[in-house]
Write a protein that holds these residues in place. Structure first.
Motif, mmCIF file in Angstrom:
data_model
loop_
_atom_site.group_PDB
_atom_site.id
_atom_site.type_symbol
_atom_site.label_atom_id
_atom_site.label_comp_id
_atom_site.label_asym_id
_atom_site.label_seq_id
_atom_site.Cartn_x
_atom_site.Cartn_y
_atom_site.Cartn_z
ATOM 1 N N ILE A 93 0.867 -1.176 0.000
ATOM 2 C CA ILE A 93 0.000 0.000 0.000
ATOM 3 C C ILE A 93 0.903 1.224 0.000
ATOM 4 O O ILE A 93 2.080 1.138 0.340
ATOM 5 C CB ILE A 93 -0.984 0.022 1.203
ATOM 6 N N PHE A 94 0.333 2.347 -0.404
ATOM 7 C CA PHE A 94 1.108 3.571 -0.540
ATOM 8 C C PHE A 94 0.402 4.680 0.219
ATOM 9 O O PHE A 94 -0.782 4.918 0.030
ATOM 10 C CB PHE A 94 1.268 3.941 -2.012
ATOM 11 N N ALA A 95 1.135 5.324 1.108
ATOM 12 C CA ALA A 95 0.565 6.402 1.918
ATOM 13 C C ALA A 95 1.407 7.655 1.742
ATOM 14 O O ALA A 95 2.601 7.589 1.450
ATOM 15 C CB ALA A 95 0.512 5.992 3.393
ATOM 16 N N PHE A 96 0.761 8.814 1.928
ATOM 17 C CA PHE A 96 1.403 10.096 1.690
ATOM 18 C C PHE A 96 1.582 10.866 2.991
ATOM 19 O O PHE A 96 0.758 10.780 3.895
ATOM 20 C CB PHE A 96 0.558 10.964 0.749
ATOM 21 N N THR A 97 2.656 11.649 3.058
ATOM 22 C CA THR A 97 2.766 12.657 4.104
ATOM 23 C C THR A 97 1.901 13.840 3.704
ATOM 24 O O THR A 97 1.493 13.958 2.541
ATOM 25 C CB THR A 97 4.227 13.134 4.262
ATOM 26 N N PRO A 98 1.591 14.756 4.627
ATOM 27 C CA PRO A 98 0.781 15.929 4.257
ATOM 28 C C PRO A 98 1.408 16.767 3.145
ATOM 29 O O PRO A 98 0.705 17.457 2.414
ATOM 30 C CB PRO A 98 0.693 16.719 5.575
ATOM 31 N N LYS A 99 2.750 16.707 2.982
ATOM 32 C CA LYS A 99 3.414 17.478 1.924
ATOM 33 C C LYS A 99 3.472 16.718 0.604
ATOM 34 O O LYS A 99 3.982 17.225 -0.380
ATOM 35 C CB LYS A 99 4.831 17.852 2.364
ATOM 36 N N GLY A 100 2.961 15.491 0.590
ATOM 37 C CA GLY A 100 2.890 14.765 -0.666
ATOM 38 C C GLY A 100 3.983 13.749 -0.892
ATOM 39 O O GLY A 100 4.006 13.108 -1.936
#
Length: 696
Positions: free
Chosen positions: A384-391
């Motif tokens: 799975i792939f998750a993002f930080t708030p900055k992308g």
């Protein structure tokens, strides 16, 4: 450099129906647009896209892919636009060129310019057509072949690390092992030049001293199989230099200790012949247990199929043998690209499921140095792939939680985690992440990984970091508690205790050092009397009565709250001074103070989280214990005696279990702090009357 007619002839050789006019127009277009631009080597710039197109013809890819390779740099490096590409070459080629262009641009972006939404759109569009990645891999391979022309050592090293950490694993993930091996070798030469020279030099020596040994072994293998009626092709080679280096590093051995330098490949006519050949080899030469792998019955996730075994040849020489059919070999060397050959026409159904996930790891290494140091790329089938708030994007195994995510970002961030927001909402740390989640980690002021996290984290990095930190933390905390207890013990000794007396006590107790003594005191493995006797032999008859702190005023203060804001200690976890704590601010209510590992925090409470700490004067909180006694006369009195000896005030005592031969109680104790509570637990666990004692 391939000439125009040579490139077209290559395509026609495997695709007689290709649009020759379109191919010629694409060739001329890229030459005209790049014009007089030069590469670092001094060659015309258009030689690069032409060579990339040549690599695509080696893979027998379709006409649109060849045209994309020719045009892939025109939008980024010339005045051409995507609209121009679409007008001249159609929407499909324009879409592919746009995908490659976006990938190149994102590589060059600093972190703060990466907008999460734009990045998601790019990744989703990219995953719809794997040909974008195939062209990009060809682009990177050719750039690596000419990397030595770049004058800046720093730039060469950056590109090499990026190749080793991103593009070589990507090539492996789609089964393009030829690309992977060449990328690794070229990157290895830049990253570890001395090791590269040493290993390639030693391989050259072996080659010169070989006396035809590799050919002799290959011939012996072929003869043994031919005698069994098998028609095969056998080839031998030295192992890949980077592969040898990895083995040396992983096993901590020298070049001489790497025994399987030689590898042989057996190509058979059918699947059944692979297994027949394996049987012949194992009956002719001794095989090495634990080194056999069957990737035919259980292929790798990228489609790789082969039998692997290791044999002991004459003179105790170890050799690796791979057995496969011709079709398997073609797929194994060129992987997913082999399925894009024109005659195939489409991607195999089995490959479609993971394409969307696959492309997303391209952006994982926005900082190659950090990736190399902290999150070395590992590619799994189910991700799975998750993002930080900055992308910034991070790839994780399915089942990962915010704690796994935090450790993937940085070890220090993982250690400081106290909470998390998933898509803007506070969620428990044990929440399983979904593909595309935006995860914001809430961190405290000091690194304190929790042992309870091991119950739900899934990544190897998180588990290893937590275990290491918890071990160090527990020993340090116990030793710190022991030092406080030691200071209290010293007050009861009828003498002034200095460093010499302490060193003498360590010797009398046959311990390694003072820290070990403090750890044993804190963990309850040595009693006060033994410590006092070691400090001042013969003094244990004259004990002073310790101060009864429970007669002092009960005071609890919390740091991190706005002045005037009320709070209450949570009844669910009963935090005491010394626990790591957080606050939950609920509308219209006082702040609830919880221990960081409170199970209630996993219930998804929608509240603001506050990073709190205890005030210096905090004393007298209530801790809750669960104590299981042996169900026999006197055990309850012994438990009460331990509480009294340790000056703990019993607030409530609840009988919660009676199941012969045990009797269970929940006890609320007013204690000084965590050290006091830990000492009580140590005393309980040391008692023969008590089967189990733990904090709730």
């Amino acid at each position: 450099m391939l000439r125009q007619y040579e490139l077209v002839e290559r395509v026609i050789s495997y695709d007689p129906d290709a649009d020759v006019a379109a191919l010629n127009r694409a060739y001329v277009y890229t030459v005209q647009k790049h014009g007089s631009q030069k590469r670092a080597s001094g060659d015309p710039y258009f030689s690069h896209p032409v060579e990339v197109a040549g690599l695509m013809t080696d893979l027998q890819l379709d006409q649109e892919t060849i045209m994309t390779a020719l045009l892939h740099d025109t939008v980024e490096d010339t005045l051409a636009t995507i609209e121009d590409i679409e007008e001249n070459f159609g929407p499909d080629v324009a879409r592919l060129v746009d995908g490659v262009t976006k990938l190149s641009k994102i590589e060059a972006m600093p972190d703060n310019e990466r907008a999460a939404e734009n990045l998601r759109k790019f990744l989703l569009a990219m995953s719809e057509d794997i040909r974008v990645l195939l062209v990009k891999l060809g682009d990177r391979l050719h750039n690596m072949r000419t990397l030595h022309f770049i004058k800046s050592p720093e730039k060469r090293l950056r590109i090499a690390r990026e190749t080793m950490d991103i593009y070589a694993p990507l090539a492996e993930r789609v089964g393009m092992y030829e690309y992977m091996r060449e990328m690794q070798l070229l990157a290895f030469e830049q990253i570890e030049p001395e090791a590269y020279r040493t290993i390639t030099g030693r391989l050259e020596q072996i080659r010169q001293q070989d006396g035809g040994q590799v050919d002799a072994i290959a011939l012996a293998i072929k003869q043994a199989l031919a005698e069994a009626g098998l028609k095969v092709e056998v080839s031998g080679r030295e192992k890949h230099p980077y592969s040898i280096w990895k083995k040396m590093a992983e096993r901590h051995v020298s070049f001489e200790q790497v025994t399987d330098i030689f590898a042989f490949r057996v190509i058979t006519e059918s699947d059944s012949d692979c297994y027949r050949a394996l049987g012949v080899l194992h009956s002719t030469w001794q095989f090495i247990p634990g080194r056999f792998k069957d990737y035919i019955s259980t292929p790798k996730s990228n489609g790789y199929r082969s039998l692997h075994t290791s044999l002991i040849y004459e003179n105790s020489m170890r050799v690796e043998v791979q057995i496969r059919t011709g079709d398997m070999h073609q797929t194994n060397e060129f992987g997913l690209a082999a399925h894009w050959a024109y005659k195939q026409g489409d991607t195999p159904d089995g490959q479609v499921g993971w394409l969307r996930d696959l492309i997303e790891i391209v952006d994982a290494s926005h900082d190659a140095e950090e990736l190399l140091e902290h999150t070395r790329l590992a590619i799994y089938q189910d991700r799975i792939f998750a993002f930080t708030p900055k992308g910034a994007l991070h790839q994780l195994p399915k089942g990962s939680t915010p704690v796994d995510f935090a450790f993937a970002v940085h070890t220090d961030l993982g250690a400081q985690t106290v909470g998390a927001k998933i898509n803007g909402r506070h969620m428990p740390l044990r929440t399983v992440l979904n593909n595309g989640d935006v995860v914001e980690i809430i961190k405290g002021k000091s690194p304190e990984p929790q042992l309870s996290w091991l119950a739900f984290v899934v990544t190897g990095k998180a588990r290893a970091s937590i275990r290491r930190a918890v071990r160090l933390k527990e020993r340090d905390e116990v030793a710190s508690i022991g030092r406080m207890l030691f200071d209290e013990i010293v007050t009861r000794v009828p003498a002034k205790i200095g460093k010499k007396a302490t060193r003498d006590a360590v010797k009398r107790l046959d311990l390694e050092d003072e820290d070990e003594l403090m750890y044993l005191i804190g963990s309850g493995r040595i009693d006060d009397r033994a410590v006092m006797e070691a400090l001042v032999p013969g003094c244990t008859a004259d004990l002073e009565v310790p101060i009864d702190w429970s007669r002092q005023e009960r005071v609890i203060s919390i740091r991190g709250l706005t002045p005037g804001v009320g709070f209450q200690l949570a009844e669910c976890c009963h935090p005491v001074p010394g626990d790591r704590i957080v606050g939950l601010r609920l509308p219209g209510k006082r702040v609830e103070v919880h221990a960081i590992d409170c199970i209630e925090l996993a219930s998804g409470i929608d509240a603001d989280w506050l990073d709190l700490s205890w005030g210096k004067q905090s004393i007298g909180a209530v801790g809750r214990l669960r104590v299981t006694l042996y169900d026999r006369p006197g055990t309850l009195a012994e438990m009460a005696g331990i509480f009294a000896q340790n000056l703990a005030n019993v607030k409530t005592l609840l009988h919660v279990q009676k199941e012969h031969p045990f009797s269970g109680y929940e006890v609320d104790l007013e204690v000084q702090d965590l050290a006091h509570l830990t000492r009580i637990l140590s005393a309980l666990r040391a008692s023969d009357a008590i089967a189990q004692a733990e904090r709730i």
